[in-house]
Design a protein around this motif. Sequence first.
Motif, PDB file in Angstrom:
ATOM      1  N   GLU A   1      35.765  46.290  45.307  1.00  0.00           N
ATOM      2  CA  GLU A   1      36.612  46.876  46.338  1.00  0.00           C
ATOM      3  C   GLU A   1      38.057  47.072  45.903  1.00  0.00           C
ATOM      4  O   GLU A   1      38.753  47.932  46.439  1.00  0.00           O
ATOM      5  CB  GLU A   1      36.593  45.995  47.590  1.00  0.00           C
ATOM      6  CG  GLU A   1      35.373  46.156  48.463  1.00  0.00           C
ATOM      7  CD  GLU A   1      35.396  47.477  49.206  1.00  0.00           C
ATOM      8  OE1 GLU A   1      36.294  47.687  50.054  1.00  0.00           O
ATOM      9  OE2 GLU A   1      34.519  48.306  48.947  1.00  0.00           O
ATOM     10  N   GLN A   2      38.543  46.290  44.949  1.00  0.00           N
ATOM     11  CA  GLN A   2      39.957  46.382  44.592  1.00  0.00           C
ATOM     12  C   GLN A   2      40.338  47.774  44.111  1.00  0.00           C
ATOM     13  O   GLN A   2      41.475  48.216  44.266  1.00  0.00           O
ATOM     14  CB  GLN A   2      40.330  45.344  43.535  1.00  0.00           C
ATOM     15  CG  GLN A   2      39.742  45.587  42.170  1.00  0.00           C
ATOM     16  CD  GLN A   2      40.405  44.747  41.092  1.00  0.00           C
ATOM     17  OE1 GLN A   2      41.595  44.506  41.133  1.00  0.00           O
ATOM     18  NE2 GLN A   2      39.627  44.288  40.130  1.00  0.00           N
ATOM     19  N   VAL A   3      39.379  48.503  43.545  1.00  0.00           N
ATOM     20  CA  VAL A   3      39.652  49.855  43.068  1.00  0.00           C
ATOM     21  C   VAL A   3      40.045  50.764  44.233  1.00  0.00           C
ATOM     22  O   VAL A   3      40.800  51.718  44.068  1.00  0.00           O
ATOM     23  CB  VAL A   3      38.429  50.419  42.327  1.00  0.00           C
ATOM     24  CG1 VAL A   3      38.702  51.819  41.796  1.00  0.00           C
ATOM     25  CG2 VAL A   3      38.048  49.503  41.166  1.00  0.00           C
ATOM     26  N   SER A   4      39.560  50.449  45.443  1.00  0.00           N
ATOM     27  CA  SER A   4      39.847  51.297  46.596  1.00  0.00           C
ATOM     28  C   SER A   4      41.276  51.144  47.093  1.00  0.00           C
ATOM     29  O   SER A   4      41.683  51.849  48.020  1.00  0.00           O
ATOM     30  CB  SER A   4      38.869  50.973  47.742  1.00  0.00           C
ATOM     31  OG  SER A   4      39.130  49.682  48.283  1.00  0.00           O
ATOM     32  N   THR A   5      42.062  50.251  46.497  1.00  0.00           N
ATOM     33  CA  THR A   5      43.440  50.081  46.944  1.00  0.00           C
ATOM     34  C   THR A   5      44.355  51.165  46.392  1.00  0.00           C
ATOM     35  O   THR A   5      45.540  51.198  46.723  1.00  0.00           O
ATOM     36  CB  THR A   5      43.991  48.694  46.531  1.00  0.00           C
ATOM     37  OG1 THR A   5      43.944  48.562  45.104  1.00  0.00           O
ATOM     38  CG2 THR A   5      43.179  47.586  47.176  1.00  0.00           C
ATOM     39  N   VAL A   6      43.825  52.042  45.525  1.00  0.00           N
ATOM     40  CA  VAL A   6      44.601  53.172  45.028  1.00  0.00           C
ATOM     41  C   VAL A   6      43.799  54.449  45.191  1.00  0.00           C
ATOM     42  O   VAL A   6      42.575  54.413  45.391  1.00  0.00           O
ATOM     43  CB  VAL A   6      45.000  52.998  43.548  1.00  0.00           C
ATOM     44  CG1 VAL A   6      45.857  51.768  43.361  1.00  0.00           C
ATOM     45  CG2 VAL A   6      43.769  52.929  42.653  1.00  0.00           C
ATOM     46  N   ASP A   7      44.494  55.572  45.106  1.00  0.00           N
ATOM     47  CA  ASP A   7      43.865  56.885  45.238  1.00  0.00           C
ATOM     48  C   ASP A   7      43.889  57.566  43.881  1.00  0.00           C
ATOM     49  O   ASP A   7      44.955  57.770  43.299  1.00  0.00           O
ATOM     50  CB  ASP A   7      44.640  57.709  46.275  1.00  0.00           C
ATOM     51  CG  ASP A   7      43.972  59.034  46.582  1.00  0.00           C
ATOM     52  OD1 ASP A   7      43.075  59.449  45.818  1.00  0.00           O
ATOM     53  OD2 ASP A   7      44.350  59.667  47.585  1.00  0.00           O
ATOM     54  N   PHE A   8      42.734  57.924  43.355  1.00  0.00           N
ATOM     55  CA  PHE A   8      42.641  58.478  42.011  1.00  0.00           C
ATOM     56  C   PHE A   8      42.808  59.996  41.954  1.00  0.00           C
ATOM     57  O   PHE A   8      42.613  60.596  40.906  1.00  0.00           O
ATOM     58  CB  PHE A   8      41.290  58.108  41.387  1.00  0.00           C
ATOM     59  CG  PHE A   8      41.127  56.643  41.128  1.00  0.00           C
ATOM     60  CD1 PHE A   8      41.810  56.049  40.087  1.00  0.00           C
ATOM     61  CD2 PHE A   8      40.297  55.863  41.917  1.00  0.00           C
ATOM     62  CE1 PHE A   8      41.670  54.686  39.834  1.00  0.00           C
ATOM     63  CE2 PHE A   8      40.145  54.509  41.679  1.00  0.00           C
ATOM     64  CZ  PHE A   8      40.837  53.922  40.632  1.00  0.00           C
TER      65      PHE A   8
END
Length: 257
Positions: free
Chosen positions: A63-70
């Motif tokens: 889930e930590q990846v979802s804290t930024v917008d790629f």
Amino acid sequence: MAKQARAVQTWRTIVDAAASVFDDYGYERAAISEILRRAKVTKGALYFHFASKEAIAQAIMDEQVSTVDFTVVGSPLQSLVDVGQQFAFALRHNSMARAGTRLSIEGVFLGGPHPWGDWIDATARMLELGKERGEVFPQVDPVVSAKIIVGSFTGIQLISEADTGRLDLREQVAQMFRHILPSIAHPGVIAHIKPEGRVDLEAQAREEAEREAREAQGAGPAGEIREVREVPGSGAVSGVDAGVRPTGAGVAAGGVV
């Protein structure tokens, strides 16, 4: 549909509560009983969604990846810098980002994928796009450079945490990019890159908190005088801890650690 929505909400509640526990205690000291207490769910509800503490930890690292917008906006390199600053912001204000990073650093791989794999892959894709658009030197190996960027960010944020509790992380990340970019990008491109990011997320969050405070002040019954207390720095970004990611022009960006 309502039952499914409740199940999704319960899953989200458990993961958010577990993130705060892992952030506070690390993996080994984190107790299921404390996760249950913070999530306010039954043991049966927790084990319906997760077979073990390991499974919860893996969900948090995912889930930590979802804290930024790629999303790439304009320059791939600027977008890469922007996402680094997004994650720097998240590490200060989002327990999901902190917990996922702490679990990765503690080596809680749990037999799952490489804990930094998603960050490295996303960074490499953006560097490859930078090569296609003439921003990145043709001889640059995107995967090698991505590992250097991700590794550097990981170390920088640890030093910043030790020195200032991450208060200076935005500037430290900016300094990191000032050192790395000349080795991978054309000088003419670097001249237009903002290492601090296109958006000051801290200022944006303060403005949002002030706006919400003004709206709350005027939300009472007619004639009612309401006290609005000054919003402290940490409270200014309470929406991020609730899972709201930073938005705004220039914030949508690529991926770093």
